[in-house]
Scaffold this motif. Structure first.
Motif, mmCIF file in Angstrom:
data_model
loop_
_atom_site.group_PDB
_atom_site.id
_atom_site.type_symbol
_atom_site.label_atom_id
_atom_site.label_comp_id
_atom_site.label_asym_id
_atom_site.label_seq_id
_atom_site.Cartn_x
_atom_site.Cartn_y
_atom_site.Cartn_z
ATOM 1 N N GLY A 77 5.795 -12.017 9.464
ATOM 2 C CA GLY A 77 6.184 -10.616 9.580
ATOM 3 C C GLY A 77 7.412 -10.299 8.755
ATOM 4 O O GLY A 77 7.474 -9.277 8.064
ATOM 5 N N TYR A 108 6.076 -7.918 5.406
ATOM 6 C CA TYR A 108 6.247 -6.482 5.599
ATOM 7 C C TYR A 108 7.637 -6.048 5.165
ATOM 8 O O TYR A 108 8.611 -6.748 5.383
ATOM 9 C CB TYR A 108 6.012 -6.103 7.060
ATOM 10 C CG TYR A 108 4.606 -6.392 7.489
ATOM 11 C CD1 TYR A 108 3.581 -5.508 7.170
ATOM 12 C CD2 TYR A 108 4.301 -7.561 8.159
ATOM 13 C CE1 TYR A 108 2.271 -5.783 7.528
ATOM 14 C CE2 TYR A 108 2.997 -7.857 8.519
ATOM 15 C CZ TYR A 108 1.979 -6.947 8.195
ATOM 16 O OH TYR A 108 0.702 -7.237 8.550
ATOM 17 N N THR A 153 9.657 -3.975 6.302
ATOM 18 C CA THR A 153 10.253 -3.192 7.363
ATOM 19 C C THR A 153 11.724 -2.949 7.044
ATOM 20 O O THR A 153 12.417 -3.899 6.683
ATOM 21 C CB THR A 153 10.150 -3.964 8.691
ATOM 22 O OG1 THR A 153 8.854 -4.530 8.763
ATOM 23 C CG2 THR A 153 10.388 -3.090 9.869
ATOM 24 N N GLU A 177 -3.256 -8.473 0.110
ATOM 25 C CA GLU A 177 -3.901 -7.260 -0.405
ATOM 26 C C GLU A 177 -5.414 -7.444 -0.444
ATOM 27 O O GLU A 177 -6.169 -6.549 -0.053
ATOM 28 C CB GLU A 177 -3.390 -6.948 -1.812
ATOM 29 C CG GLU A 177 -2.236 -5.957 -1.898
ATOM 30 C CD GLU A 177 -2.260 -4.865 -0.842
ATOM 31 O OE1 GLU A 177 -3.154 -3.994 -0.906
ATOM 32 O OE2 GLU A 177 -1.390 -4.870 0.055
ATOM 33 N N TYR A 195 0.365 -7.648 -5.512
ATOM 34 C CA TYR A 195 1.005 -7.159 -4.295
ATOM 35 C C TYR A 195 1.975 -6.004 -4.548
ATOM 36 O O TYR A 195 1.938 -4.977 -3.900
ATOM 37 C CB TYR A 195 1.742 -8.337 -3.655
ATOM 38 C CG TYR A 195 2.522 -8.003 -2.421
ATOM 39 C CD1 TYR A 195 1.855 -7.713 -1.233
ATOM 40 C CD2 TYR A 195 3.907 -7.997 -2.443
ATOM 41 C CE1 TYR A 195 2.562 -7.432 -0.095
ATOM 42 C CE2 TYR A 195 4.609 -7.707 -1.300
ATOM 43 C CZ TYR A 195 3.945 -7.426 -0.132
ATOM 44 O OH TYR A 195 4.646 -7.145 0.996
ATOM 45 N N SER A 255 0.594 -2.321 -5.484
ATOM 46 C CA SER A 255 -0.489 -1.745 -4.698
ATOM 47 C C SER A 255 -0.263 -0.255 -4.492
ATOM 48 O O SER A 255 0.871 0.209 -4.314
ATOM 49 C CB SER A 255 -0.578 -2.451 -3.346
ATOM 50 O OG SER A 255 0.613 -2.246 -2.631
ATOM 51 N N LYS A 292 -0.240 2.284 -2.185
ATOM 52 C CA LYS A 292 -0.285 2.522 -0.748
ATOM 53 C C LYS A 292 0.021 3.976 -0.473
ATOM 54 O O LYS A 292 0.882 4.568 -1.103
ATOM 55 C CB LYS A 292 0.760 1.654 -0.037
ATOM 56 C CG LYS A 292 0.316 0.230 0.153
ATOM 57 C CD LYS A 292 1.292 -0.479 1.057
ATOM 58 C CE LYS A 292 1.598 -1.845 0.504
ATOM 59 N NZ LYS A 292 2.946 -2.251 0.701
ATOM 60 N N ARG A 316 -0.100 4.576 5.343
ATOM 61 C CA ARG A 316 -0.363 3.155 5.431
ATOM 62 C C ARG A 316 0.957 2.372 5.510
ATOM 63 O O ARG A 316 1.094 1.416 6.255
ATOM 64 C CB ARG A 316 -1.156 2.726 4.203
ATOM 65 C CG ARG A 316 -1.261 1.239 4.099
ATOM 66 C CD ARG A 316 -2.668 0.827 3.823
ATOM 67 N NE ARG A 316 -2.830 -0.525 4.268
ATOM 68 C CZ ARG A 316 -3.838 -1.296 3.896
ATOM 69 N NH1 ARG A 316 -4.754 -0.809 3.103
ATOM 70 N NH2 ARG A 316 -3.916 -2.516 4.332
ATOM 71 N N ASN A 318 2.183 -0.048 8.399
ATOM 72 C CA ASN A 318 2.543 -1.437 8.148
ATOM 73 C C ASN A 318 3.948 -1.769 8.651
ATOM 74 O O ASN A 318 4.199 -2.871 9.110
ATOM 75 C CB ASN A 318 2.432 -1.766 6.663
ATOM 76 C CG ASN A 318 0.983 -2.059 6.286
ATOM 77 O OD1 ASN A 318 0.136 -2.139 7.170
ATOM 78 N ND2 ASN A 318 0.726 -2.201 5.016
ATOM 79 N N ASN A 319 4.845 -0.797 8.519
ATOM 80 C CA ASN A 319 6.180 -1.006 9.072
ATOM 81 C C ASN A 319 6.103 -1.309 10.549
ATOM 82 O O ASN A 319 6.721 -2.228 11.064
ATOM 83 C CB ASN A 319 7.044 0.245 8.892
ATOM 84 C CG ASN A 319 7.593 0.306 7.490
ATOM 85 O OD1 ASN A 319 7.496 -0.672 6.751
ATOM 86 N ND2 ASN A 319 8.140 1.443 7.128
ATOM 87 N N ILE A 370 3.515 -2.347 12.215
ATOM 88 C CA ILE A 370 2.896 -3.654 12.461
ATOM 89 C C ILE A 370 3.888 -4.782 12.180
ATOM 90 O O ILE A 370 3.967 -5.754 12.916
ATOM 91 C CB ILE A 370 1.621 -3.802 11.616
ATOM 92 C CG1 ILE A 370 0.558 -2.865 12.166
ATOM 93 C CG2 ILE A 370 1.109 -5.236 11.645
ATOM 94 C CD1 ILE A 370 -0.670 -2.773 11.310
ATOM 95 N N GLY A 371 4.672 -4.592 11.125
ATOM 96 C CA GLY A 371 5.701 -5.577 10.797
ATOM 97 C C GLY A 371 6.619 -5.832 11.981
ATOM 98 O O GLY A 371 6.977 -6.963 12.284
ATOM 99 N N TRP A 372 6.965 -4.766 12.680
ATOM 100 C CA TRP A 372 7.807 -4.924 13.872
ATOM 101 C C TRP A 372 7.090 -5.710 14.951
ATOM 102 O O TRP A 372 7.686 -6.548 15.622
ATOM 103 C CB TRP A 372 8.209 -3.554 14.435
ATOM 104 C CG TRP A 372 9.308 -2.921 13.648
ATOM 105 C CD1 TRP A 372 9.238 -1.805 12.870
ATOM 106 C CD2 TRP A 372 10.661 -3.380 13.551
ATOM 107 N NE1 TRP A 372 10.446 -1.541 12.296
ATOM 108 C CE2 TRP A 372 11.331 -2.484 12.691
ATOM 109 C CE3 TRP A 372 11.345 -4.461 14.097
ATOM 110 C CZ2 TRP A 372 12.682 -2.650 12.373
ATOM 111 C CZ3 TRP A 372 12.685 -4.613 13.786
ATOM 112 C CH2 TRP A 372 13.335 -3.708 12.924
#
Lengths: 433, 271, 308
Positions: free
Chosen positions: B90, B94, B96, B166, C12, C15, C17, C21, C25-26, C28-30
């Motif tokens: 993660g 990501y 984030t 991807e 990667y 992409s 995005k 999305r 994804n942010n 989901i990242g959490w």
């Protein structure tokens, strides 16, 4: 693709199973063994001790000798482990999981009693303190209240190889009631005549210093248990000098480990072992040396008032201030606290020598020990026990000893003894506020 | 030249292996000797193997301790890997916002000596209902979530080909699906290494189980061995037998897992 | 790996995005880091905070009282602490680099596909870190004893004329501790490298060989850069491990002679359990380790240039 799918499902399944297992592990404590704190009287009394051949065996024996019906669970933990568990548990404030009875080494007792003031239950009413060797009472009591029930004595003796000493021209008489100076003199002679070392010492363990100074009624701290007493401590100075003289006499076999210490005498490499009486079983483990060992009184410091008796180690039972304390105290009082017959069995079956004076007249104490050339070892030890000078070990034995160990290195390298003790004093005072 | 290099390599590795393996061999030899011989460092096998094993199983409850240690180590290894790799993945995959700051914060938890947080942790468990003091769950819980494995998996993910993520998205996989079906099989060697370390850490963990587990039926192997050496006259032949039995599982886990370190295996998975 | 790129045409970083999305994804990242973050907060940060509060208190056992910064001031005039700090730094500076280099070296040798008995060598070199501490302490003390095997060996080779005091000479005892840690943990570090080496594309080495690069050049120009994240990881882990060094010192020299081998962690242990317990001061010493590790880790991240 399909396989991968199954793999994923399988993994998820496995996670669920694992979590369930985790939950299962946790739920079986609902009926937990000794949850204190809630004021209910538990059915079971737990006790912590550390040596299955010694103090645990003694507790088992006591359990059998106890006439009341008591569900006593004895849990074995190494001594260092008990110290850690007890400190963690008591300082967390919750008495959960703590035992009812715990064995604590005498030199650590004051530290526990003073660190956790309400954690221990005074048990002075459950036995008569007059029956026990006086030197055991100071470390096990606080502010006039008796907390510990004395278990074993660490009374010291000078174990020696009769054959080596004979070869060097000495008899038991020559070793009896001597000073450490005389001991060193004999040691040199033994080394010269037999080629054997006199003693095995661990350079990182100054236990022998404690044996020396207690024979003169002195300790690292004064009678209040707190005031650091190093700089004008004549016995300690003498002990340092003796220690250095031994090293320089070149008859010390260095060891760095308990197993090497034991190996030193089992292998026949050293002529004497000045130690607490509890070393006897380790000496007796080497059967081929049966009949070659005897025990003389420990040497004394060459000072006014010093006696040929001292102590090394030894521990006592304590009762924690949690539900079940009365039961636990009654049990201890009726066995270790007053049962003469039980003490005879203790000596015979376990080889543990208590400090309960009335037991000393019993038959078991007079028995002759074949391994030690027929010497009534127990009787001798219990006679010496009575003479051990009483000192207050106080709070800081091990902290001060670490400081002394560092200074000992300097002393051996040639630093002046007065400076050594003065520096140790200064450091101890700044560290132990 | 090449031959000399070969010989040098084998010689060097052999010497290193002997040095590494020597104490282990000595343990094996010592379990066949009696205590007096062990303390004198006897290097030859003796005849006391059966006596030592007999004495060991008579005096201590080896079976229970092995069972407890196995339960704890297996659960710990599995959950540690799962939680650690999810988080490491993660953090690396990501973007984030603020994740690096959080990551660094989490790393901070590795830096304090365990002895310093042990007492507050103990107090915490003292107040918990189901995971309280003297439960295997309490012995497991704080050890399964460690910054160590998050860090480990994050660093390994740095070497993972992110294009695969991807590609998985284009194939219509869910994010978790990508993790389980692409990342996990690709990173097999990293998981193997992590499994070895996690199992070993858990199997040898001493301080926390020591304070949190009280009753003898919850005892783990390191605690049992610590007890064996406790008395005034410990039996070293018996101790060595216990140690050999205690060491074998980790050695076996390593031996099984290290097959995954065979060079070239990854190619087939990735391609 | 390159095959995938060709097929999808979507590296990667490039992409396409949509905003939705990315937000998803942010989120989901959490989720991926949630369990870990929550667990660490509960089982580590909360106790660490308690320990921090404790570091401003002093007293014996349960009798603690707030003393402000006294504990921190006390550190500077505490010779035992200063000795422990110095020893720990000596261990760190000598031991960590030696071990990392040795572990890298082993892993490269053992990664050779044509090498025979790989499984045996790998297991043998890894074994020290699973060997029980009790056994290893006993045998190290026996090996390094005055009449131990090491001295006998050196005397036979006439390298020394009389036995060395490996365990009771301040300098030699430090050496013994360093040897012990290196012995125990080199195989451990090696497996991180071995597992990471599997992720290095073999074709890079083949291409380099064709270009005539020596093994040494391959090592420095391919292996080391490719393994950088793991080298960084192991050096930080080893730094933490050495700063928290306890087992070896406790079991082999017990901090002696004097306090010549005492480590900071062992001092913490002594303050908490061996002496009359002062958990407040012990917590203060612990925080010194935290501060040191943070500083050293920052330095290592900087040197490795791994911030991004």
């Amino acid at each position: 693709m399909n396989f991968a799918h199954w793999k994923k499902t399988g993994l998820l399944l496995l996670s669920v199973v694992t979590l369930l297992a985790l939950a299962a592990c946790s739920s079986d404590d609902a009926s937990g063994s000794s949850d204190g704190g809630n004021g209910e009287e538990p059915d079971k009394i737990t006790a912590w001790a550390w040596d299955p051949n010694f103090n645990i065996a003694a507790l088992e024996l006591a359990k059998d000798a106890y006439e009341e019906d008591l569900d006593l669970e004895i849990i074995e933990n190494a001594q260092d482990d008990i110290v850690q568990k007890l400190n963690t548990g008591l300082s967390s404030g919750s008495m959960k999981g703590m035992p009812n009875i715990v064995l604590i080494e005498d030199q650590r007792a004051q530290s526990f009693l003073q660190s956790y003031p309400d954690a221990f239950y005074p048990i002075g009413d459950y036995f008569s303190t007059d029956d026990f060797a006086p030197y055991k009472l100071a470390p096990t009591s606080l502010d006039g209240k008796q907390y510990g029930l004395p278990f074993d004595t660490g009374v010291t003796g000078l174990f020696f190889r009769t054959d080596y000493l004979e070869e060097a021209g000495y008899s038991k008489e020559d070793l009896t009631d001597i000073t450490w100076e005389k001991y060193i003199e004999i040691g040199k002679e033994v080394k010269a005549k037999t080629g054997k070392d006199m003693i095995s010492l661990d350079p990182n363990d100054l236990g022998i210093l404690r044996v020396m100074i207690q024979s003169a009624g002195s300790w690292y701290v004064e009678d209040d248990g707190k005031t650091v007493n190093l700089v004008d401590n004549e016995p300690l100075k003498k002990a340092f000098e003796n220690y250095k003289a031994m090293i320089e006499a070149d008859f010390v076999k260095a060891n760095s480990d308990w197993s090497q210490f034991i190996a030193a005498f089992n292998s026949g490499d050293v002529a004497t072992v000045p130690s607490g009486n509890w070393i006897a079983p380790s000496i007796e483990a080497e059967e081929s040396q049966a009949g070659k060992w005897e025990v003389a009184p420990i040497p004394r410091l060459n000072l006014e008032g010093a006696v040929n008796a001292s102590n090394q180690g030894g521990s006592s039972f304590y009762v924690l201030n949690i539900p079940g304390k009365e039961k636990a105290a009654e049990f201890l009082g009726a066995t270790f606290g007053s049962n003469e017959a039980f003490y005879q069995d203790l000596v015979l079956d376990v080889g543990a020598l208590g400090t309960y004076a009335p037991a000393a007249d019993g038959e078991a104490y007079q028995a002759e020990n074949d391994y030690f050339s027929g010497q009534p070892v127990i009787a001798d030890f219990s006679e010496w026990t009575e003479e051990i000078p009483s000192v207050n070990y106080g709070l800081h034995t091990y902290a001060i000893e670490d400081i002394l160990a560092a200074e000992m290195q300097n002393y051996l390298k040639g630093k002046d003894i007065e400076d050594v003790l003065a520096d140790a004093q200064a450091q101890a005072e700044s560290q132990l506020k | 030249m090449r031959k000399i290099k070969r010989i040098a390599t084998y010689t060097f590795l052999s010497v290193a292996s002997i040095v590494s393996i020597f104490p282990f061999l000595w343990m094996l030899v010592s379990m066949t000797n009696k205590s007096v011989d062990v303390t004198q460092g006897r290097l030859l096998p003796g005849t006391y193997l059966l006596e030592n094993l007999q004495a060991l199983f008579d005096t201590v409850d080896m079976g229970t301790a092995l069972l407890n240690s196995t339960i704890i180590a297996v659960i710990t290894t599995f959950l540690t890997l799962l939680i650690g790799s999810l988080a490491g993945y993660g953090f690396e995959i990501y973007r984030t916002p603020g994740k690096d700051r959080i990551f660094n914060l989490l790393l901070l938890s590795m830096m304090i000596p365990f002895a310093a947080i042990m007492i507050p942790l103990y107090r915490l468990f003292g107040g918990l209902p189901f995971f309280g003091i003297d439960t295997l769950a309490a012995a497991i819980l704080p050890t399964i979530i460690t910054a160590f494995f998050i860090f480990f998996f994050r660093q390994n993910t740095k070497m993972f080909a992110k294009e695969l993520v991807e590609a998985g998205r284009i194939d219509g996989l869910s994010e978790l699906g990508i993790f389980f079906r692409i990342y996990l099989p690709t990173m097999k060697t990293s998981y193997a290494a992590a499994a070895i370390i996690a199992f070993m850490n858990s199997w040898n963990n001493y301080l926390w189980p020591l304070v949190i587990l009280q009753s003898p039926e919850k005892q783990t192997i390191p605690l049992l061995i610590s007890n064996l050496g406790a008395g005034y006259s410990p039996d070293y032949g018996l101790i060595m037998s216990a140690i050999v039995i205690a060491t074998l599982p980790t050695a076996i886990v390593f031996f099984v897992m290290q097959k995954h370190f065979v060079a070239g295996m990854m190619g087939s998975v990735k391609g | 790996m390159s095959k995938v790129m060709k097929e999808t045409g979507l590296p990667y970083t490039a992409s396409k995005k949509t905003l939705g999305r990315r937000l998803k994804n942010n989120y989901i990242g959490w989720l991926f880091i949630l369990i870990a973050a929550a667990g660490i907060s509960l089982f580590y940060f909360y106790p660490m905070l308690r320990a921090l509060l404790l570091s401003f208190q002093s007293g014996m056992g349960a009798n603690l009282e707030y003393v402000g910064l006294d504990n921190y001031v006390r550190l500077f005039s505490d010779p035992t602490f200063i000795a422990a700090l110095t020893n720990t730094f000596i261990y760190l500076l000598i031991q960590v680099p030696v071990m990392i280099v040795l572990a890298l070296f082993f892993s490269v040798l053992l990664n050779d596909a044509t090498l025979k008995f790989k499984g045996f060598f790998r297991t043998a070199i890894f074994l020290p870190c699973v060997t029980s501490l009790v056994a290893y302490a006993v045998i190290f003390k026996y090996l390094f004893g005055v009449d131990g095997l090491i001295n006998k060996f050196l005397m036979n080779l006439s390298l020394i004329s009389e036995p060395l005091d490996w365990l009771s000479d301040p300098l030699l005892a430090k050496f013994t501790i360093i040897a012990a840690i290196t012995w125990r943990w080199t195989g451990y570090n090696m497996i991180f490298y071995l597992s990471a080496l599997q992720n290095v594309d073999r074709s890079m080495y083949e291409a380099a060989k064709i270009d005539g690069a020596s093994s040494l050049q391959q090592f420095f120009y391919i292996t080391v850069p490719m393994l950088k994240p793991i080298i960084l990881f192991t050096s930080i882990i080893s730094t933490i491990g050495t700063l928290q060094l306890f087992d070896e010192v406790m079991n082999i020299t017990n901090g002696g002679p004097g306090n010549a081998t005492l480590s900071i962690s062992m001092y913490i242990y002594n303050l908490s359990f061996e002496y009359s317990p002062d958990f407040g001061y012990a917590a203060t010493v612990s925080y010194v380790i935290v501060i040191l590790v943070v500083l050293l880790s920052l330095l290592q991240f900087k040197v490795a240039g791994d911030d991004k």
